[in-house]
Motif scaffolding. Structure first.
Motif, PDB file in Angstrom:
ATOM      1  N   GLY A  92       0.772  -1.234   0.000  1.00 12.99           N
ATOM      2  CA  GLY A  92       0.000   0.000   0.000  1.00 12.99           C
ATOM      3  C   GLY A  92       0.802   1.282   0.000  1.00 12.99           C
ATOM      4  O   GLY A  92       0.230   2.379   0.032  1.00 12.99           O
ATOM      5  N   ARG A  93       2.130   1.174  -0.112  1.00 17.22           N
ATOM      6  CA  ARG A  93       2.952   2.378  -0.122  1.00 17.22           C
ATOM      7  C   ARG A  93       4.361   2.037  -0.588  1.00 17.22           C
ATOM      8  O   ARG A  93       4.829   0.906  -0.407  1.00 17.22           O
ATOM      9  N   VAL A  94       5.022   3.009  -1.176  1.00 16.17           N
ATOM     10  CA  VAL A  94       6.449   2.926  -1.486  1.00 16.17           C
ATOM     11  C   VAL A  94       7.203   3.499  -0.290  1.00 16.17           C
ATOM     12  O   VAL A  94       6.842   4.552   0.229  1.00 16.17           O
ATOM     13  N   ILE A  95       8.254   2.808   0.145  1.00 14.87           N
ATOM     14  CA  ILE A  95       9.062   3.307   1.252  1.00 14.87           C
ATOM     15  C   ILE A  95      10.336   3.914   0.681  1.00 14.87           C
ATOM     16  O   ILE A  95      11.160   3.226   0.074  1.00 14.87           O
ATOM     17  N   LEU A  96      10.470   5.220   0.866  1.00 14.69           N
ATOM     18  CA  LEU A  96      11.607   5.972   0.331  1.00 14.69           C
ATOM     19  C   LEU A  96      12.547   6.353   1.462  1.00 14.69           C
ATOM     20  O   LEU A  96      12.147   6.981   2.439  1.00 14.69           O
ATOM     21  N   GLY A  97      13.821   5.992   1.343  1.00 12.27           N
ATOM     22  CA  GLY A  97      14.839   6.428   2.283  1.00 12.27           C
ATOM     23  C   GLY A  97      15.449   7.733   1.814  1.00 12.27           C
ATOM     24  O   GLY A  97      15.870   7.852   0.656  1.00 12.27           O
ATOM     25  N   THR A  98      15.490   8.712   2.703  1.00 17.18           N
ATOM     26  CA  THR A  98      16.084   9.998   2.359  1.00 17.18           C
ATOM     27  C   THR A  98      16.440  10.734   3.630  1.00 17.18           C
ATOM     28  O   THR A  98      16.274  10.223   4.740  1.00 17.18           O
ATOM     29  N   SER A  99      16.950  11.951   3.490  1.00 17.87           N
ATOM     30  CA  SER A  99      17.276  12.776   4.648  1.00 17.87           C
ATOM     31  C   SER A  99      16.157  13.776   4.880  1.00 17.87           C
ATOM     32  O   SER A  99      15.229  13.884   4.085  1.00 17.87           O
ATOM     33  N   GLN A 100      16.263  14.512   5.975  1.00 12.45           N
ATOM     34  CA  GLN A 100      15.293  15.566   6.242  1.00 12.45           C
ATOM     35  C   GLN A 100      15.984  16.927   6.370  1.00 12.45           C
ATOM     36  O   GLN A 100      15.436  17.865   6.917  1.00 12.45           O
ATOM     37  N   ASP A 101      17.218  17.000   5.830  1.00 14.31           N
ATOM     38  CA  ASP A 101      18.060  18.147   6.133  1.00 14.31           C
ATOM     39  C   ASP A 101      18.778  18.728   4.920  1.00 14.31           C
ATOM     40  O   ASP A 101      19.694  19.516   5.063  1.00 14.31           O
ATOM     41  N   THR A 102      18.407  18.312   3.723  1.00 12.88           N
ATOM     42  CA  THR A 102      19.054  18.829   2.519  1.00 12.88           C
ATOM     43  C   THR A 102      18.097  19.785   1.829  1.00 12.88           C
ATOM     44  O   THR A 102      17.219  19.357   1.070  1.00 12.88           O
ATOM     45  N   LEU A 103      18.253  21.054   2.116  1.00  8.48           N
ATOM     46  CA  LEU A 103      17.351  22.051   1.564  1.00  8.48           C
ATOM     47  C   LEU A 103      17.269  21.927   0.048  1.00  8.48           C
ATOM     48  O   LEU A 103      18.277  21.724  -0.622  1.00  8.48           O
ATOM     49  N   LEU A 104      16.090  22.019  -0.464  1.00 14.55           N
ATOM     50  CA  LEU A 104      15.749  21.935  -1.893  1.00 14.55           C
ATOM     51  C   LEU A 104      15.623  20.503  -2.390  1.00 14.55           C
ATOM     52  O   LEU A 104      14.906  20.242  -3.351  1.00 14.55           O
ATOM     53  N   PHE A 105      16.303  19.555  -1.740  1.00 12.77           N
ATOM     54  CA  PHE A 105      16.267  18.175  -2.210  1.00 12.77           C
ATOM     55  C   PHE A 105      15.438  17.273  -1.292  1.00 12.77           C
ATOM     56  O   PHE A 105      14.627  16.486  -1.773  1.00 12.77           O
ATOM     57  N   SER A 106      15.667  17.338  -0.001  1.00 16.80           N
ATOM     58  CA  SER A 106      14.843  16.558   0.938  1.00 16.80           C
ATOM     59  C   SER A 106      15.006  17.179   2.319  1.00 16.80           C
ATOM     60  O   SER A 106      15.911  16.820   3.048  1.00 16.80           O
ATOM     61  N   SER A 107      14.115  18.108   2.633  1.00 16.52           N
ATOM     62  CA  SER A 107      14.175  18.770   3.938  1.00 16.52           C
ATOM     63  C   SER A 107      12.769  18.877   4.508  1.00 16.52           C
ATOM     64  O   SER A 107      11.779  18.892   3.777  1.00 16.52           O
ATOM     65  N   ARG A 108      12.708  18.963   5.846  1.00 22.74           N
ATOM     66  CA  ARG A 108      11.415  19.021   6.516  1.00 22.74           C
ATOM     67  C   ARG A 108      10.874  20.431   6.484  1.00 22.74           C
ATOM     68  O   ARG A 108      11.528  21.370   6.924  1.00 22.74           O
ATOM     69  N   ASN A 109       9.681  20.576   5.930  1.00 22.01           N
ATOM     70  CA  ASN A 109       9.014  21.870   5.873  1.00 22.01           C
ATOM     71  C   ASN A 109       8.612  22.269   7.298  1.00 22.01           C
ATOM     72  O   ASN A 109       7.843  21.561   7.940  1.00 22.01           O
ATOM     73  N   PRO A 110       9.116  23.411   7.811  1.00 19.50           N
ATOM     74  CA  PRO A 110       8.818  23.776   9.199  1.00 19.50           C
ATOM     75  C   PRO A 110       7.360  24.143   9.424  1.00 19.50           C
ATOM     76  O   PRO A 110       6.902  24.181  10.566  1.00 19.50           O
ATOM     77  N   PHE A 111       6.611  24.389   8.350  1.00 18.99           N
ATOM     78  CA  PHE A 111       5.219  24.810   8.494  1.00 18.99           C
ATOM     79  C   PHE A 111       4.244  23.630   8.527  1.00 18.99           C
ATOM     80  O   PHE A 111       3.248  23.663   9.236  1.00 18.99           O
ATOM     81  N   ASN A 112       4.555  22.583   7.739  1.00 19.60           N
ATOM     82  CA  ASN A 112       3.626  21.451   7.722  1.00 19.60           C
ATOM     83  C   ASN A 112       4.259  20.141   8.214  1.00 19.60           C
ATOM     84  O   ASN A 112       3.575  19.119   8.309  1.00 19.60           O
ATOM     85  N   GLY A 113       5.560  20.168   8.497  1.00 21.51           N
ATOM     86  CA  GLY A 113       6.227  18.991   9.036  1.00 21.51           C
ATOM     87  C   GLY A 113       6.569  17.931   8.017  1.00 21.51           C
ATOM     88  O   GLY A 113       7.150  16.902   8.364  1.00 21.51           O
ATOM     89  N   LYS A 114       6.249  18.159   6.733  1.00 20.29           N
ATOM     90  CA  LYS A 114       6.506  17.153   5.705  1.00 20.29           C
ATOM     91  C   LYS A 114       7.916  17.284   5.142  1.00 20.29           C
ATOM     92  O   LYS A 114       8.437  18.384   5.008  1.00 20.29           O
ATOM     93  N   VAL A 115       8.515  16.136   4.804  1.00 23.27           N
ATOM     94  CA  VAL A 115       9.801  16.131   4.118  1.00 23.27           C
ATOM     95  C   VAL A 115       9.520  16.276   2.626  1.00 23.27           C
ATOM     96  O   VAL A 115       8.732  15.517   2.053  1.00 23.27           O
ATOM     97  N   GLU A 116      10.150  17.261   1.998  1.00 25.25           N
ATOM     98  CA  GLU A 116       9.843  17.551   0.602  1.00 25.25           C
ATOM     99  C   GLU A 116      11.083  18.054  -0.127  1.00 25.25           C
ATOM    100  O   GLU A 116      12.065  18.464   0.481  1.00 25.25           O
TER     101      GLU A 116
END
Length: 325
Positions: free
Chosen positions: A90-114
């Motif tokens: 029921g889902r794809v599991i993606l490994g990534t970081s939450q700290d690389t701005l523009l590539f994979s970082s946590r949005n401080p407003f909604n908490g999502k990694v994007e």
């Protein structure tokens, strides 16, 4: 230049970059408990503990498995394939970081990694489910990216991860989806124009990263002094507190740092080529071929270009051309 006033910025950036680093781990199965590696150490030589490493087979790191046939319709994955297992889960599991701005970082407003890397995973979820949101983010340390694939903790890793022959011993990679290169971040008032002009200066990189190794290969007299920190977030704090003179890693990561620190700038040409691919288990070659078909479709229908422009700005260049073995 007075830089003690930057302490609040350092705290904010440390939170954004978190505890995990971003650039390539220089050993395919890097052990964070091992001694700090010597800068410039290469595969086939001795590591910092004196243990001899086996030579890495030569390869074309850009060549991946060729897609076979047309993509199946979303929701209709062929039986017996890893895509069918993902569909059942029921889902794809993606490994990534939450700290690389523009590539994979946590949005401080909604908490999502994007970011750009996350959207690569979302494209795979869209192809399997018809829904890009069928994606579970698993935050992993930069030194655990290969291990996360080997242990089956994730379906794939998209995390500013350089494809090289050493890593391809342990995991498969998708075709290249982004071309980066290592540069240097210095203080705004620095007169240096390149890393070769920084002989004797302290340049920080994450422990175990290819960036750290590359500092030791710079041709200057005296050579720069490589300083290892647990993560690039720690490097940035050290830089802002004048413990180091510069930071060196992929230009994509440095762009995020530069955006956070008005007293910093990126200099010089790329000193390496860092082609990014998604890491996938060798046990599922059909999944690698599927991901490559998804990437090929994104190059042709403009999805890659739209993703680039959304996260990186400006007019998108031509995406990296796929190479197959």
């Amino acid at each position: 230049m007075m830089r003690t006033r930057l302490a609040p910025i350092a705290v904010v950036v440390a939170l954004l970059f978190g505890a995990a680093g971003c650039a390539g781990d220089s050993s395919p199965r890097y052990d964070a408990a091992s001694p700090t590696p010597k800068p410039g150490a290469s595969a086939g030589g001795a590591d910092s503990s004196g243990t001899s490493k086996p030579a890495v087979p030569s390869c074309n790191p850009r060549a991946s498995l060729r897609p076979t046939g047309a993509l199946p319709a979303p929701g209709q994955m062929p039986a017996g394939t890893w895509m069918a297992e993902i569909k059942k889960r029921g889902r794809v599991i993606l490994g990534t970081s939450q700290d690389t701005l523009l590539f994979s970082s946590r949005n401080p407003f909604n908490g999502k990694v994007e970011g750009f890397d996350v959207d690569m995973g979302r494209m795979v979820a869209q192809a399997i489910f018809g829904d890009p949101n069928k994606l579970q983010i698993k935050v992993i340390g930069y030194d655990q990216r290969v291990n996360a694939v080997l242990k089956g903790d994730v379906d794939l890793v998209a995390d500013t991860m350089t494809v090289n022959c050493a890593r391809k011993v342990d995991v498969d990679f998708s075709s290249i989806y982004y071309d980066a290169g290592q540069k240097v971040l210095v203080k705004k008032d620095s007169t240096a124009k390149s890393i070769e002009e920084m002989g004797g200066k302290r340049i920080c990189a994450a422990t175990g990263s290819t960036s750290y190794d590359n500092i030791g290969k710079v041709n200057s007299n005296p050579p720069p002094i490589a300083v290892a920190k647990p993560s690039f977030g720690d490097c940035l704090v050290a830089f802002q507190q004048n413990e180091v003179d510069a930071i060196s890693t992929d230009d994509t990561i440095l762009a995020g740092m530069e955006a956070q620190d008005p007293y910093a700038k990126v200099i010089g040409n790329r000193i390496t080529q860092e082609p990014y691919g998604m890491a996938i288990s060798k046990q599922h070659p059909e999944f690698t071929r599927f991901v490559n078909a998804v990437l090929e479709k994104s190059r042709q229908d403009g999805t890659w270009a739209k993703t680039y422009e959304r996260w990186l700005g400006g007019k998108a260049p031509q995406p990296p051309a796929a190479q197959y073995q």
